[in-house]
Write an enzyme that holds these catalytic residues in place. Structure first.
Site, mmCIF file in Angstrom:
data_model
loop_
_atom_site.group_PDB
_atom_site.id
_atom_site.type_symbol
_atom_site.label_atom_id
_atom_site.label_comp_id
_atom_site.label_asym_id
_atom_site.label_seq_id
_atom_site.Cartn_x
_atom_site.Cartn_y
_atom_site.Cartn_z
ATOM 1 C CB THR A 143 57.756 37.231 13.965
ATOM 2 O OG1 THR A 143 57.008 36.947 12.988
ATOM 3 C CG2 THR A 143 59.174 37.669 13.243
ATOM 4 N N GLY A 188 54.109 39.699 3.892
ATOM 5 C CA GLY A 188 52.939 38.892 3.394
ATOM 6 C C GLY A 188 53.439 37.591 2.593
ATOM 7 C CE LYS A 230 61.311 30.987 12.313
ATOM 8 N NZ LYS A 230 62.178 31.819 11.339
ATOM 9 N N GLY A 261 65.516 34.163 17.291
ATOM 10 C CA GLY A 261 64.814 35.380 17.974
ATOM 11 C C GLY A 261 65.831 36.233 18.675
ATOM 12 C CB CYS A 320 53.807 33.372 8.877
ATOM 13 S SG CYS A 320 53.444 35.251 8.123
HETATM 14 C C1 DHB Z 1 56.232 36.972 7.167
HETATM 15 C C2 DHB Z 1 56.553 35.573 7.382
HETATM 16 C C3 DHB Z 1 56.806 35.146 8.788
HETATM 17 O O1 DHB Z 1 57.072 33.763 8.985
HETATM 18 C C4 DHB Z 1 57.271 36.026 9.515
HETATM 19 O O2 DHB Z 1 57.561 35.788 11.047
HETATM 20 C C5 DHB Z 1 57.163 37.609 9.386
HETATM 21 C C6 DHB Z 1 56.733 37.734 8.244
HETATM 22 C C7 DHB Z 1 56.091 37.553 6.031
HETATM 23 O O3 DHB Z 1 56.502 37.035 4.842
HETATM 24 O O4 DHB Z 1 55.089 38.129 5.891
#
Ligand code: DHB
Length: 285
Positions: free
Chosen positions: A174, A55, A146, A224, A111
């Site tokens: 991710t 988060g 990114k 990754g 994210c």
């Molecule tokens: C979070 C941020 C990210 O960029 C990611 O890939 C996974 C989790 C995070 O802080 O929730």
């Protein structure tokens, strides 16, 4: 390089990571205001990686000023990862990171689960172009973006970064994923979905780097699921000029940087390549 998100929230943790051999350190993503992040459970360990929904917890850019002197004392380039809700926020955060002594900024446009941030912005090429342009016109340090693998528009987004004058792309963040606890019959993570990292996503990351290399002229950083020298070379042969390491620090330990470097050196010495640079993108030939 140390990837964003692992051991990158405080100066002392960044300094500690520097002792283990990386060439640069990327901070945890820092935003405008302090954020607590989501309630637990926020992390699941799986056989082939981690699933997390932290988060975007962070102390906020003002507080982060206190962490930078000790991070910089390690003597390595510090790359400030930042996340914002719009171009102005990204610009202000980048200016602050530059003031604090960061060698570059990494824009978290990827994210996979924070509402109004990351991937929600990073899958729209014209929005990405606006954010990167705004940051580029406000700082002198290199600006990398990114990218998320969770889109069909990966290459269009990469092209938008390049057109806006971005100095590089980092691929990939991710993969959006979820787990269900069968006994409880409920999602495991408090946020339901999160981001999957680790070896499970390496073939996705390698594919993304390969596609970006075919389309772009700016450098690519691969990330990754890099756990050993072969994984790093896979990314480099796909087109990455450098790689980042994150989850494997938790899965394998802090020696992983040195193991990767030693393995690449051995491979180079036994190959016809004169330098690591010659290997970048060879899989395309
Ligand atoms: C979070 C941020 C990210 O960029 C990611 O890939 C996974 C989790 C995070 O802080 O929730």
């Amino acid at each position: 390089m140390l990837a964003s998100g692992i051991m990158g929230e405080t100066g002392p943790s960044l300094r500690k990571m520097a002792e283990h051999g990386p060439g640069a350190l990327v901070t945890k993503s820092i935003g405008k205001e302090p954020r607590e992040g989501y309630p637990n459970p926020t992390l699941v360990e799986l056989p082939t990686g981690y699933l997390n929904c932290m988060g975007l917890p962070n102390p906020g850019i003002m507080e982060f000023a206190d962490e930078m002197p000790s991070a910089l004392s390690a003597g390595l380039p510090i790359i400030g990862s930042i996340f914002g809700a719009n171009a102005e926020e990204f610009r202000d955060l980048a200016i602050a990171m530059e003031d604090y002594g960061a060698s570059a900024v990494e824009l978290n446009l990827s994210c996979p689960h924070a509402k109004g941030y990351g991937m929600e912005l990073g899958t729209d090429p014209s929005g990405v172009k606006g954010i990167v342009s705004s940051v580029k016109s406000s700082v002198d340090i290199p600006v990398m973006a990114k990218l998320t693998p969770n889109t069909e528009r990966l290459v269009l987004v990469g092209e938008a970064v390049q057109e806006a004058g971005g100095d590089g792309v980092v691929a990939v963040n991710t993969v959006k994923a979820m787990c269900i606890n069968v006994e409880m019959r409920r999602p495991v993570l408090s946020n339901v979905t999160g981001g999957l990292s680790g070896p499970a996503i390496r073939p996705i990351g390698v594919r993304c780097v390969y596609e970006l290399y075919a389309a772009l002229d700016i450098p690519i950083v691969g990330v990754g699921g890099v756990e050993n020298w072969k994984d790093a070379l896979e990314y480099m042969m796909a087109g990455a000029s450098a790689v980042q390491v994150g989850s494997s620090l938790g899965r394998k330990g802090l020696d992983v940087f040195r193991e990767i470097i030693a393995g690449i050196e051995l491979y180079l010495n036994n190959s016809e390549f004169n330098s690591i640079v010659e290997m970048v993108g060879v899989a395309h030939e």
